[in-house]
Write a protein that holds these residues in place. Structure first.
Motif, PDB file in Angstrom:
ATOM      1  N   UNK A  76       0.825  -1.202   0.000  1.00 53.02           N
ATOM      2  CA  UNK A  76       0.000   0.000   0.000  1.00 53.02           C
ATOM      3  C   UNK A  76       0.865   1.260   0.000  1.00 53.02           C
ATOM      4  N   UNK A  77       1.931   1.251   0.841  1.00 52.35           N
ATOM      5  CA  UNK A  77       2.804   2.427   0.915  1.00 52.35           C
ATOM      6  C   UNK A  77       3.511   2.633  -0.426  1.00 52.35           C
ATOM      7  N   UNK A 111      19.282   7.742  11.461  1.00 54.18           N
ATOM      8  CA  UNK A 111      19.773   6.991  10.298  1.00 54.18           C
ATOM      9  C   UNK A 111      19.201   5.589  10.177  1.00 54.18           C
ATOM     10  N   UNK A 112      18.041   5.338  10.801  1.00 59.77           N
ATOM     11  CA  UNK A 112      17.428   4.007  10.737  1.00 59.77           C
ATOM     12  C   UNK A 112      16.431   3.887   9.598  1.00 59.77           C
ATOM     13  N   UNK A 113      15.532   2.928   9.738  1.00 60.33           N
ATOM     14  CA  UNK A 113      14.585   2.647   8.654  1.00 60.33           C
ATOM     15  C   UNK A 113      13.257   2.148   9.230  1.00 60.33           C
ATOM     16  N   UNK A 114      12.232   2.293   8.433  1.00 64.00           N
ATOM     17  CA  UNK A 114      10.951   1.635   8.721  1.00 64.00           C
ATOM     18  C   UNK A 114      11.082   0.210   8.164  1.00 64.00           C
ATOM     19  N   UNK A 115      10.280  -0.733   8.647  1.00 58.81           N
ATOM     20  CA  UNK A 115      10.174  -2.037   7.995  1.00 58.81           C
ATOM     21  C   UNK A 115       8.727  -2.487   8.095  1.00 58.81           C
ATOM     22  N   UNK A 162      13.525   2.406   3.788  1.00 56.06           N
ATOM     23  CA  UNK A 162      12.961   1.056   3.624  1.00 56.06           C
ATOM     24  C   UNK A 162      12.786   0.744   2.135  1.00 56.06           C
ATOM     25  N   UNK A 163      12.173   1.656   1.409  1.00 58.52           N
ATOM     26  CA  UNK A 163      11.912   1.400  -0.013  1.00 58.52           C
ATOM     27  C   UNK A 163      13.239   1.208  -0.757  1.00 58.52           C
ATOM     28  N   UNK A 164      14.229   2.024  -0.406  1.00 57.52           N
ATOM     29  CA  UNK A 164      15.556   1.917  -1.053  1.00 57.52           C
ATOM     30  C   UNK A 164      16.175   0.531  -0.804  1.00 57.52           C
ATOM     31  N   UNK A 165      16.118   0.070   0.454  1.00 56.68           N
ATOM     32  CA  UNK A 165      16.717  -1.251   0.785  1.00 56.68           C
ATOM     33  C   UNK A 165      15.943  -2.373   0.076  1.00 56.68           C
ATOM     34  N   UNK A 166      14.625  -2.281   0.087  1.00 57.78           N
ATOM     35  CA  UNK A 166      13.799  -3.342  -0.508  1.00 57.78           C
ATOM     36  C   UNK A 166      13.948  -3.394  -2.025  1.00 57.78           C
TER      37      UNK A 166
END
Ligand code: 13P
Ligand code: SF4
Length: 350
Positions: free
Chosen positions: A46-47, A135-139, A344-348
């Protein structure tokens, strides 16, 4: 007024509003909402989908943190609205900025390594901004393994919040040892593991819907249905996940069942309305709930409220009346929270 008439009205109004509106819906929404939605998915899908659309109004059918994420990922000219802004996820409210900051200080006292806050999508914009600041991330449940591994590979210590089960299940699946996994309780005590050797510190949050599932529910279904496959959401307790055949996000659960052969029997450990919809959508399979556990907040989004919000958009466009149900993340947290979501989107996607 019966459901058909209501849904017909929604579809008619939607047609009238054309490209100016889009309706995303989470998998846990009632079937009548799913039926009129433009797209349906887990919280990552969804995001990611919301980040790509250019409709002026995003009428989000889900819980508040999901609509906040849509606001953070959309442009400043778009507006995110909810049919009921009281539809909140209680887990998302289980840790605030000051508590997160206190845990961060506590972890700093246990390690000389850098700390990366990985926060579950089911958190407030304030907690996402905390993660972005450091400097963290959502998951989400669909990518927690990938995101946590990203930071562990950089030799960082992960501070995971708010869902203990998702953090613990993921850490175990990544092969972390018991001593490397520490739980931090709401009174800031470190439980289990060895804080000086820990690779992940996990806040003690939980989802009441998924906490209800028990190993006994699985054993019962296995006894009554030989050949059954059990799939659960990773917000379930570790023992429930261990006793299942598979676990994953709502999208994964949906797709696994969809692609399974005709005649398959499934036991599913997640929100009841969703399990029931899967059973209706795939009548060639037997789909059974582990038990009836409903997310009352997702159920707050009804066709009546959706129609009302669409009428308010129409009235806004025709008569410049005020919009209802606006979800807007405050400027003070916007940049850092969006940074954690984009991370998150970048890592995924890489
Ligand atoms: P998903 O990201 O798997 O859809 O999970 C969201 C959620 O709230 C599960 O309880
Ligand atoms: Fe929150 Fe649990 Fe409902 Fe998901 S099922 S939205 S985690 S309360």
């Amino acid at each position: 007024m019966d459901i058909m008439t209501l849904n017909e009205q929604i579809l008619e109004l939607k047609k009238e509003l054309g490209k100016s509106i889009v309706i995303p819906a989470h998998h846990y929404e009632n079937p009548e909402i799913v039926e009129v939605a433009d797209f349906v998915g887990d919280s990552y899908k969804l995001a990611a989908d919301c980040a790509k659309i250019d409709a002026e109004f995003i009428v989000f059918c889900g819980v508040y943190f999901m609509a906040e994420a849509a606001d953070l990922l959309s442009s400043s000219t778009q507006k995110v609205l909810m049919p009921d802004i009281e539809a909140r996820c209680p887990m998302a409210d289980q840790i605030g900025y000051q508590q997160a900051d206190k845990v961060f200080q506590k972890i700093s006292g246990c390690t000389t390594r850098q700390i990366a806050p990985v926060v579950y999508m089911n958190s407030t914009a304030e907690i996402k901004s905390f993660s972005g600041k450091y400097g963290g991330s959502v998951c989400t449940s669909s990518n927690a393994g990938k995101i946590i591994k990203h930071f562990l590979d950089q030799d960082k210590v992960v501070f995971f919040a708010p869902d203990y089960n998702l953090g613990n299940n993921t850490a175990n699946e990544l092969g972390l040892k018991d001593k490397e996994i520490v739980k931090v309780t709401s009174d800031f005590q470190c439980v289990g593991g060895n804080p000086s050797q820990a690779k992940i510190f996990i806040w003690d949050g939980y989802c009441y819907v998924h906490k209800r599932f028990l190993v006994n529910d699985i054993l019962d279904l296995r006894t009554k249905n030989p050949g059954i496959k059990i799939i659960v959401h990773p917000e379930c307790d570790r023992e429930v996940v261990i006793n299942s055949d598979d676990s994953g996000s709502t999208q994964k659960i949906y797709e696994e069942i969809k692609k399974s052969p005709t005649g398959s029997i499934w036991g599913v450990g997640t929100e009841f309305n969703f399990v029931q919809r899967i059973a209706w959508e795939f009548p060639d399979k037997t789909v059974l709930p582990l038990r009836k556990s409903i997310c009352g907040n997702m159920a707050k989004i009804t066709p009546e409220k959706l129609l009302k919000i669409l009428q308010s958009v129409q009235s806004h466009l025709q008569k410049k009346t005020a919009l209802e149900g606006i979800v807007q993340v405050s400027e003070s947290m916007k940049n850092n929270a969006a940074r954690a979501l984009h991370k998150m989107i970048e890592i995924v996607e890489k």
